[in-house]
Design an enzyme around this catalytic site. Sequence first.
Site, PDB file in Angstrom:
ATOM      1  N   SER A 144       0.856  -1.183   0.000  1.00 58.69           N
ATOM      2  CA  SER A 144       0.000   0.000   0.000  1.00 58.69           C
ATOM      3  C   SER A 144       0.888   1.228   0.000  1.00 58.69           C
ATOM      4  O   SER A 144       2.031   1.196   0.478  1.00 58.69           O
ATOM      5  CB  SER A 144      -0.882  -0.007   1.246  1.00 58.69           C
ATOM      6  OG  SER A 144      -1.490   1.252   1.474  1.00 58.69           O
ATOM      7  N   TYR A 158      -2.196  -0.978  10.255  1.00 56.51           N
ATOM      8  CA  TYR A 158      -2.338  -1.343   8.839  1.00 56.51           C
ATOM      9  C   TYR A 158      -1.096  -0.939   8.051  1.00 56.51           C
ATOM     10  O   TYR A 158      -0.527  -1.740   7.297  1.00 56.51           O
ATOM     11  CB  TYR A 158      -3.575  -0.670   8.252  1.00 56.51           C
ATOM     12  CG  TYR A 158      -3.781  -0.933   6.776  1.00 56.51           C
ATOM     13  CD1 TYR A 158      -4.398  -2.098   6.343  1.00 56.51           C
ATOM     14  CD2 TYR A 158      -3.343  -0.021   5.815  1.00 56.51           C
ATOM     15  CE1 TYR A 158      -4.575  -2.353   4.985  1.00 56.51           C
ATOM     16  CE2 TYR A 158      -3.513  -0.267   4.467  1.00 56.51           C
ATOM     17  CZ  TYR A 158      -4.131  -1.428   4.061  1.00 56.51           C
ATOM     18  OH  TYR A 158      -4.295  -1.674   2.713  1.00 56.51           O
TER      19      TYR A 158
END
Length: 252
Positions: A144, A158
């Site tokens: 990401s 995350y």
Amino acid sequence: MRNRMGRGVVLITGASSGLGEEMARQFAALGYDLALCARRTDRLDLLAREIRSATGRRVATAGLDVTDSVAVASVFHAFALDFGAIDRVVVNAGIGKGSPIGTGRSDANLATAMTNFVGALAQTEAALEIFRRQGQGHLVLVSSMSALRGMRRSMTTYAATKAGLASLAEGLRSEDIKGLDVSVVHPGYIRSEMNAHVAQKTRFMTDTETGVRAMVEAIEKRRPKAYVPAWPWVPIGIALKVLPLSIVRRLT
């Protein structure tokens, strides 16, 4: 055995929705056979029927919780035996739960860490066992843009798990394993089930098909690292690496 007219076999985890689901469609359209796994087998089987009908490609499915390392190894090796070889493994399964650390929701952060990093490590172990035996393979880790810097509040865990994937990919490339290509893909804002709660007008949000097309193109080129879609995420990625944390805080 593999269809000789195809381009090989791609194994995708977390393929029942979001980026994994769309990657399955796009890789099949390019001529790949598919090994798809996810927890929600009902959705997975619907997708498999859709792809077989649209492309004529072979699609095998299996239920899988990637936090079960024994099951990961069993499913991956069963796919390899069934197809004869696995050419590419896309480590895609992930969740986006999270809460500011120390605020009483450690369960959400631990679930994210177990799925996104420990589960990814189990998938990587199983994939590398297959690729070492075959003498070739392409490992793809879906990270990401949030992996580039530490993120605040509900994004902290995350982002850390996604940074771990990038580090894992680099370590494997450093090992220089014969016949192995390793790619890490950093998607920006691509519409998916995971971010369905995010406002539709979020700046730089890309629709699923367009965003995944950029991912697939980077994967097909076997790029070691890719920020996708390239615009605006390549320049944003460069900026994120050098901006003071005080500014990064305001951007996230």
